[in-house]
Design a protein around this motif. Structure first.
Motif, PDB file in Angstrom:
ATOM      1  N   ALA A  27       0.850  -1.193   0.000  1.00  0.00           N
ATOM      2  CA  ALA A  27       0.000   0.000   0.000  1.00  0.00           C
ATOM      3  C   ALA A  27       0.886   1.245   0.000  1.00  0.00           C
ATOM      4  O   ALA A  27       1.736   1.413   0.862  1.00  0.00           O
ATOM      5  CB  ALA A  27      -0.897   0.013   1.235  1.00  0.00           C
ATOM      6  N   GLY A  28       0.692   2.108  -0.983  1.00  0.00           N
ATOM      7  CA  GLY A  28       1.452   3.351  -1.047  1.00  0.00           C
ATOM      8  C   GLY A  28       0.884   4.428  -0.147  1.00  0.00           C
ATOM      9  O   GLY A  28       1.593   5.334   0.288  1.00  0.00           O
ATOM     10  N   GLU A  29      -0.405   4.301   0.134  1.00  0.00           N
ATOM     11  CA  GLU A  29      -1.102   5.284   0.964  1.00  0.00           C
ATOM     12  C   GLU A  29      -2.320   4.584   1.553  1.00  0.00           C
ATOM     13  O   GLU A  29      -2.868   3.658   0.955  1.00  0.00           O
ATOM     14  CB  GLU A  29      -1.538   6.458   0.073  1.00  0.00           C
ATOM     15  N   ALA A  30      -2.751   5.000   2.726  1.00  0.00           N
ATOM     16  CA  ALA A  30      -3.953   4.465   3.358  1.00  0.00           C
ATOM     17  C   ALA A  30      -4.707   5.622   3.989  1.00  0.00           C
ATOM     18  O   ALA A  30      -4.121   6.429   4.701  1.00  0.00           O
ATOM     19  CB  ALA A  30      -3.593   3.421   4.412  1.00  0.00           C
ATOM     20  N   ARG A  31      -6.011   5.697   3.691  1.00  0.00           N
ATOM     21  CA  ARG A  31      -6.830   6.805   4.206  1.00  0.00           C
ATOM     22  C   ARG A  31      -8.258   6.343   4.433  1.00  0.00           C
ATOM     23  O   ARG A  31      -8.730   5.403   3.797  1.00  0.00           O
ATOM     24  CB  ARG A  31      -6.877   7.948   3.181  1.00  0.00           C
ATOM     25  N   PHE A  32      -8.941   7.069   5.291  1.00  0.00           N
ATOM     26  CA  PHE A  32     -10.383   6.900   5.435  1.00  0.00           C
ATOM     27  C   PHE A  32     -11.062   7.761   4.381  1.00  0.00           C
ATOM     28  O   PHE A  32     -10.643   8.898   4.127  1.00  0.00           O
ATOM     29  CB  PHE A  32     -10.860   7.356   6.823  1.00  0.00           C
ATOM     30  N   PHE A  33     -12.119   7.227   3.779  1.00  0.00           N
ATOM     31  CA  PHE A  33     -12.925   7.972   2.819  1.00  0.00           C
ATOM     32  C   PHE A  33     -14.380   7.911   3.246  1.00  0.00           C
ATOM     33  O   PHE A  33     -14.892   6.834   3.552  1.00  0.00           O
ATOM     34  CB  PHE A  33     -12.808   7.377   1.413  1.00  0.00           C
ATOM     35  N   GLN A  34     -15.021   9.069   3.238  1.00  0.00           N
ATOM     36  CA  GLN A  34     -16.437   9.110   3.569  1.00  0.00           C
ATOM     37  C   GLN A  34     -17.267   8.800   2.333  1.00  0.00           C
ATOM     38  O   GLN A  34     -16.833   9.007   1.199  1.00  0.00           O
ATOM     39  CB  GLN A  34     -16.803  10.472   4.137  1.00  0.00           C
ATOM     40  N   ARG A  35     -18.451   8.324   2.591  1.00  0.00           N
ATOM     41  CA  ARG A  35     -19.405   8.035   1.524  1.00  0.00           C
ATOM     42  C   ARG A  35     -19.616   9.276   0.674  1.00  0.00           C
ATOM     43  O   ARG A  35     -19.731  10.384   1.190  1.00  0.00           O
ATOM     44  CB  ARG A  35     -20.720   7.615   2.168  1.00  0.00           C
ATOM     45  N   GLY A  36     -19.617   9.113  -0.622  1.00  0.00           N
ATOM     46  CA  GLY A  36     -19.802  10.233  -1.526  1.00  0.00           C
ATOM     47  C   GLY A  36     -18.527  10.999  -1.822  1.00  0.00           C
ATOM     48  O   GLY A  36     -18.527  11.907  -2.638  1.00  0.00           O
ATOM     49  N   LYS A  37     -17.440  10.657  -1.149  1.00  0.00           N
ATOM     50  CA  LYS A  37     -16.168  11.341  -1.362  1.00  0.00           C
ATOM     51  C   LYS A  37     -15.069  10.331  -1.691  1.00  0.00           C
ATOM     52  O   LYS A  37     -13.921  10.489  -1.304  1.00  0.00           O
ATOM     53  CB  LYS A  37     -15.784  12.147  -0.127  1.00  0.00           C
ATOM     54  N   LEU A  38     -15.453   9.281  -2.413  1.00  0.00           N
ATOM     55  CA  LEU A  38     -14.512   8.228  -2.776  1.00  0.00           C
ATOM     56  C   LEU A  38     -13.639   8.670  -3.942  1.00  0.00           C
ATOM     57  O   LEU A  38     -14.060   9.489  -4.773  1.00  0.00           O
ATOM     58  CB  LEU A  38     -15.273   6.955  -3.158  1.00  0.00           C
ATOM     59  N   PRO A  39     -12.436   8.120  -4.057  1.00  0.00           N
ATOM     60  CA  PRO A  39     -11.584   8.463  -5.205  1.00  0.00           C
ATOM     61  C   PRO A  39     -12.175   7.902  -6.496  1.00  0.00           C
ATOM     62  O   PRO A  39     -12.991   6.970  -6.463  1.00  0.00           O
ATOM     63  CB  PRO A  39     -10.257   7.781  -4.865  1.00  0.00           C
ATOM     64  N   GLU A  40     -11.769   8.487  -7.620  1.00  0.00           N
ATOM     65  CA  GLU A  40     -12.307   8.049  -8.911  1.00  0.00           C
ATOM     66  C   GLU A  40     -11.783   6.687  -9.343  1.00  0.00           C
ATOM     67  O   GLU A  40     -12.516   5.882  -9.887  1.00  0.00           O
ATOM     68  CB  GLU A  40     -11.985   9.089  -9.994  1.00  0.00           C
ATOM     69  N   SER A  41     -10.528   6.441  -9.124  1.00  0.00           N
ATOM     70  CA  SER A  41      -9.896   5.217  -9.608  1.00  0.00           C
ATOM     71  C   SER A  41      -9.924   4.133  -8.532  1.00  0.00           C
ATOM     72  O   SER A  41      -9.080   4.111  -7.642  1.00  0.00           O
ATOM     73  CB  SER A  41      -8.451   5.513 -10.026  1.00  0.00           C
ATOM     74  N   ILE A  42     -10.925   3.245  -8.612  1.00  0.00           N
ATOM     75  CA  ILE A  42     -11.045   2.151  -7.656  1.00  0.00           C
ATOM     76  C   ILE A  42     -10.779   0.840  -8.389  1.00  0.00           C
ATOM     77  O   ILE A  42     -11.391   0.557  -9.419  1.00  0.00           O
ATOM     78  CB  ILE A  42     -12.427   2.153  -6.973  1.00  0.00           C
ATOM     79  N   ALA A  43      -9.847   0.054  -7.845  1.00  0.00           N
ATOM     80  CA  ALA A  43      -9.401  -1.179  -8.493  1.00  0.00           C
ATOM     81  C   ALA A  43     -10.387  -2.331  -8.274  1.00  0.00           C
ATOM     82  O   ALA A  43     -11.239  -2.289  -7.383  1.00  0.00           O
ATOM     83  CB  ALA A  43      -8.026  -1.567  -7.957  1.00  0.00           C
ATOM     84  N   PHE A  44     -10.183  -3.352  -9.094  1.00  0.00           N
ATOM     85  CA  PHE A  44     -10.938  -4.601  -9.004  1.00  0.00           C
ATOM     86  C   PHE A  44     -12.444  -4.316  -9.090  1.00  0.00           C
ATOM     87  O   PHE A  44     -12.860  -3.434  -9.815  1.00  0.00           O
ATOM     88  CB  PHE A  44     -10.581  -5.364  -7.715  1.00  0.00           C
ATOM     89  N   ASP A  45     -13.229  -5.059  -8.336  1.00  0.00           N
ATOM     90  CA  ASP A  45     -14.679  -4.844  -8.257  1.00  0.00           C
ATOM     91  C   ASP A  45     -15.045  -4.132  -6.954  1.00  0.00           C
ATOM     92  O   ASP A  45     -16.162  -4.223  -6.468  1.00  0.00           O
ATOM     93  CB  ASP A  45     -15.422  -6.178  -8.359  1.00  0.00           C
ATOM     94  N   HIS A  46     -14.096  -3.379  -6.408  1.00  0.00           N
ATOM     95  CA  HIS A  46     -14.296  -2.794  -5.092  1.00  0.00           C
ATOM     96  C   HIS A  46     -15.333  -1.673  -5.071  1.00  0.00           C
ATOM     97  O   HIS A  46     -15.931  -1.422  -4.025  1.00  0.00           O
ATOM     98  CB  HIS A  46     -12.966  -2.351  -4.499  1.00  0.00           C
ATOM     99  N   ALA A  47     -15.600  -1.029  -6.202  1.00  0.00           N
ATOM    100  CA  ALA A  47     -16.688  -0.045  -6.248  1.00  0.00           C
ATOM    101  C   ALA A  47     -18.027  -0.748  -6.006  1.00  0.00           C
ATOM    102  O   ALA A  47     -18.882  -0.239  -5.271  1.00  0.00           O
ATOM    103  CB  ALA A  47     -16.691   0.696  -7.580  1.00  0.00           C
ATOM    104  N   THR A  48     -18.195  -1.921  -6.580  1.00  0.00           N
ATOM    105  CA  THR A  48     -19.415  -2.710  -6.367  1.00  0.00           C
ATOM    106  C   THR A  48     -19.516  -3.143  -4.915  1.00  0.00           C
ATOM    107  O   THR A  48     -20.589  -3.067  -4.298  1.00  0.00           O
ATOM    108  CB  THR A  48     -19.416  -3.947  -7.289  1.00  0.00           C
ATOM    109  N   ILE A  49     -18.405  -3.599  -4.351  1.00  0.00           N
ATOM    110  CA  ILE A  49     -18.398  -4.029  -2.950  1.00  0.00           C
ATOM    111  C   ILE A  49     -18.756  -2.856  -2.041  1.00  0.00           C
ATOM    112  O   ILE A  49     -19.539  -3.003  -1.099  1.00  0.00           O
ATOM    113  CB  ILE A  49     -17.038  -4.641  -2.571  1.00  0.00           C
ATOM    114  N   LEU A  50     -18.210  -1.680  -2.328  1.00  0.00           N
ATOM    115  CA  LEU A  50     -18.533  -0.491  -1.525  1.00  0.00           C
ATOM    116  C   LEU A  50     -20.013  -0.148  -1.626  1.00  0.00           C
ATOM    117  O   LEU A  50     -20.645   0.187  -0.619  1.00  0.00           O
ATOM    118  CB  LEU A  50     -17.668   0.694  -1.957  1.00  0.00           C
ATOM    119  N   GLN A  51     -20.593  -0.234  -2.825  1.00  0.00           N
ATOM    120  CA  GLN A  51     -22.033   0.019  -2.975  1.00  0.00           C
ATOM    121  C   GLN A  51     -22.841  -0.968  -2.141  1.00  0.00           C
ATOM    122  O   GLN A  51     -23.804  -0.582  -1.473  1.00  0.00           O
ATOM    123  CB  GLN A  51     -22.444  -0.082  -4.442  1.00  0.00           C
TER     124      GLN A  51
END
Length: 154
Positions: A117-141
């Motif tokens: 991991a190059g960086e680790a951060r908390f992200f709030q709902r609606g403020k996620l980064p644009e580039s999400i790897a794998f199927d993790h955007a689906t998992i987050l939804q």
């Protein structure tokens, strides 16, 4: 499922059995802070849930606790399992299946990127980064829907 493989040494073709590779991921959630994502140092690049491969001799529960410590330096408590994600295209490197856990930590301020991991951060709902790897955007939804159904409480 069998597939034909060519031996790189002798050139002969043989059949081998192809199995998905087991992995684990965790949604580390902290009310008011959001979920932990890591910025990957290795391909595929982008932000992702912390996680990784299950080692031989390890349970998925042991693997997820180990991976969280390696990638985020957080000691986590498993709160439950969100689901199993197994789309053969979920990881561009190979067919993986991930057991995805929901977890918490007593010390969110200890968050620190480690391992791959190059960086680790908390992200709030609606403020996620644009580039999400794998199927993790689906998992987050799926996680946000799960959280809403529980009134926002893990």
């Amino acid at each position: 499922m069998y597939k034909d493989v060519t031996c790189p040494h002798c050139g002969k073709t043989f059949e081998t059995y192809c199995n998905p590779v087991p992995t684990v991921d965790m949604l580390i959630y902290q009310q008011g802070k959001g979920v932990v994502l890591i910025k990957r140092k290795n391909p595929p690049y982008g932000w992702a849930l912390p996680g990784g491969f299950v080692d031989c001799g390890e349970t998925v529960e042991q693997a997820v606790v180990r991976e969280m410590k390696e990638e985020t330096d957080l000691d986590v408590t498993i709160q439950g399992m969100l689901g199993v994600y197994s789309d053969p295209k979920r990881d561009p490197r190979m067919h993986t299946m991930s057991v995805v856990f929901i977890g918490s930590t007593e010390d969110p301020d200890a968050l620190c990127a480690g391992d791959d991991a190059g960086e680790a951060r908390f992200f709030q709902r609606g403020k996620l980064p644009e580039s999400i790897a794998f199927d993790h955007a689906t998992i987050l939804q799926d996680f946000w829907r799960w959280l809403d159904a529980r009134g926002g409480v893990v």
